[in-house]
Write an enzyme that holds these catalytic residues in place. Structure first.
Site, PDB file in Angstrom:
ATOM      1  N   TYR A 194      -3.153   6.940  -7.039  1.00  0.00           N
ATOM      2  CA  TYR A 194      -3.971   6.015  -8.004  1.00  0.00           C
ATOM      3  C   TYR A 194      -4.844   5.024  -7.005  1.00  0.00           C
ATOM      4  CZ  TYR A 194      -5.916   3.342 -12.345  1.00  0.00           C
ATOM      5  OH  TYR A 194      -6.543   2.561 -12.906  1.00  0.00           O
ATOM      6  N   ASP A 246      -2.846   1.786  -0.023  1.00  0.00           N
ATOM      7  CA  ASP A 246      -2.756   0.796  -0.685  1.00  0.00           C
ATOM      8  C   ASP A 246      -1.522   0.236  -1.135  1.00  0.00           C
ATOM      9  OD1 ASP A 246      -3.003   0.111  -4.219  1.00  0.00           O
ATOM     10  OD2 ASP A 246      -4.301   1.661  -4.329  1.00  0.00           O
ATOM     11  N   LYS A 283      -0.405  -6.349  -7.500  1.00  0.00           N
ATOM     12  CA  LYS A 283       0.953  -6.121  -8.213  1.00  0.00           C
ATOM     13  C   LYS A 283       1.763  -7.843  -8.255  1.00  0.00           C
ATOM     14  CE  LYS A 283       0.090  -2.063 -10.331  1.00  0.00           C
ATOM     15  NZ  LYS A 283       0.395  -2.108 -11.642  1.00  0.00           N
TER      16      LYS A 283
END
Ligand SMILES: Cc1ncc(COP(=O)(O)O)c(C=O)c1O
Length: 441
Positions: free
Chosen positions: A142, A245, A273
């Site tokens: 994702y 990522d 995050k």
């Protein structure tokens, strides 16, 4: 557990908020999207007064747990001087310098708001740097919700995915621009031979390879030995940009991200995050040759809200605590204990629960496979059983991400793990008892 107040607030919310939520993933909560009133450390309380031991950590960001006093204080103090200057400020440099010091690939840094847009910035830089257009990505990884990365992350079944070297890809929902499907090549992850074969034929078209260094969005899967290094070599061989990522792995696996853990340095990477304990900031970091494209404006990246005072203060405060307390070894230890404990309980109850992960993040899924190696394996999970497991845990005060992912924070304790294992024991006993009854009937 009772959820009446949340249920009625959700009905009210649906009249004014589309679907009652502000992010699609929040719908996937048990028994429906809930409303929360407060959270502290490893615990969160909903409006019905139910308290949960929280292993979702707001989908990952809360590396220090909820409401960490140092983060809240730093944010409050710095916000008093202003909230958004739309100009530069001192702490912004301090944060960039800190990231340079900690992250192996960080020679220059640019801040934006979230993981999704930082990924797009990285792809744009890669295209400009290489003069090529397409990118290679992997099934089940994702990279945010925007069009060109919303293919290949959802498939009805393994059979629907077709062959491994030419997978069929599916749109994640409606409304994606069809043209964006052709922007990427997609392959199963953790198979270097497949990547080699594709690049032999198509490297002239490929600007970037983008990968989560640990696949955390479907299962929690580590790279096969040599896989990331192999991607690095292929990128060097063919003039392709390697993008990690690290939206999940950054500041979760350690202060230097997964790139430090595995000793493989990408050209560009994305941190979000856990960087700022839940405040909206992401960073694209990378080697100077790449980041110079942004520095001199050949590649445009912009954003009215970028690097606001609260977000920068939150990131600095988070890193300060992580450096001062170095909670990583304890987080790994607690996570490994939790994993070992759940595995032992699965054996005790003779149930096919597969537990995988590193410690700070781990995954539980029901399958007869002993190890999950890529996205195709995750499609074999028994989702009904997982749903019952997660729901039963939730009803007993343990909050886990619906797809079976658990995050550990610096505020989790041995007592939390012991309590959780006691609940898992009860839940597995109930699940296996119910299954036995169903068979008898
Ligand atoms: C690996 C990865 N990349 C990118 C994103 C997108 O980040 P954001 O939700 O901040 O846009 C996510 C979000 O979960 C992610 O897990």
């Amino acid at each position: 557990m009772k959820y009446e107040k949340s249920a009625s607030l959700l009905e009210r919310a649906k009249e004014s908020l589309a679907g009652g939520v502000s992010s699609e993933f929040r719908k996937n909560s048990y028994p429906h999207a809930l409303f929360y009133s407060s959270a502290s450390g490893s615990h969160i309380t909903d409006v019905d007064g139910n308290e949960y031991l929280d292993f979702t950590l707001s989908q990952g960001p809360l590396i220090l747990g909820h409401s960490h006093p140092h983060v809240l204080k730093r944010v409050g103090d710095y916000s008093k001087s202003g909230q958004l200057f739309a100009g530069q400020h001192m702490l912004e440099i301090e944060l960039a310098e800190k990231l340079k010091q900690l992250i192996p690939s960080a020679e220059l840094v640019r801040f934006c708001l979230d993981g999704s847009e930082a990924v797009q910035t990285a792809l744009r830089v890669a295209r400009a740097k290489t003069g090529k257009q397409k990118f290679l990505r992997f099934e089940g990884h994702y990279h945010g919700w925007l069009d060109n990365v919303a293919w290949g992350i959802s498939a009805p079944s393994v059979a629907d995915l077709g062959s491994r070297d030419h997978p069929d890809v599916f749109a994640w929902g409606q409304g994606l621009a069809e043209t964006t499907k052709a922007e990427s090549f997609i392959l199963p992850w953790n198979d270097l031979e497949l990547a080699k074969r594709l690049l032999q034929n198509s490297h002239q078209e490929i600007a970037a390879i983008i990968t989560e260094p640990i696949m955390c969005n479907n299962g929690c899967i580590q790279p096969q030995p040599g896989f990331l290094k192999g991607l690095r070599e292929l990128c060097d061989q063919y003039g392709i940009t390697l993008i990690f990522d690290e939206v999940i792995t950054g500041f979760r696996t350690g202060l230097g991200g997964a790139q430090k853990l595995f000793g493989v340095t990408p050209d560009l990477s994305i941190f979000a995050k856990a960087l700022a304990s839940g405040y909206p900031i992401s960073a694209i970091v990378g080697k100077k040759d790449w980041m110079d494209m942004l520095a001199d404006g050949r590649v445009i990246q912009a954003g009215t809200m970028n690097s606001s005072n609260p977000t920068i203060a939150a990131a600095l405060a988070t890193i300060e605590v992580l450096e001062r307390e170095n909670p990583y070894s304890r987080m790994y230890e607690l996570g490994l204990k939790l994993m070992g404990g759940i595995r032992a309980l699965a054996l005790k109850h003779d149930i096919n629960l597969c537990v995988q992960g590193l410690g700070p993040m781990l995954h539980t899924g029901f399958t007869d496979l002993e190890e999950i190696k890529d996205y195709r394996d995750t499609l074999l999970f028994d989702k009904t059983k997982l749903g019952k497991f997660i729901a039963a845990l939730h009803n007993k005060g343990i909050r886990v991400i619906g797809r079976g992912l658990w995050y550990i924070s610096a505020s989790h304790t041995q007592k939390d793990i012991d309590e959780t294992l006691a609940v898992v024991d009860q839940v597995l006993a109930e699940l296996t008892e119910k299954a036995k009854k169903t068979i008898t009937i």
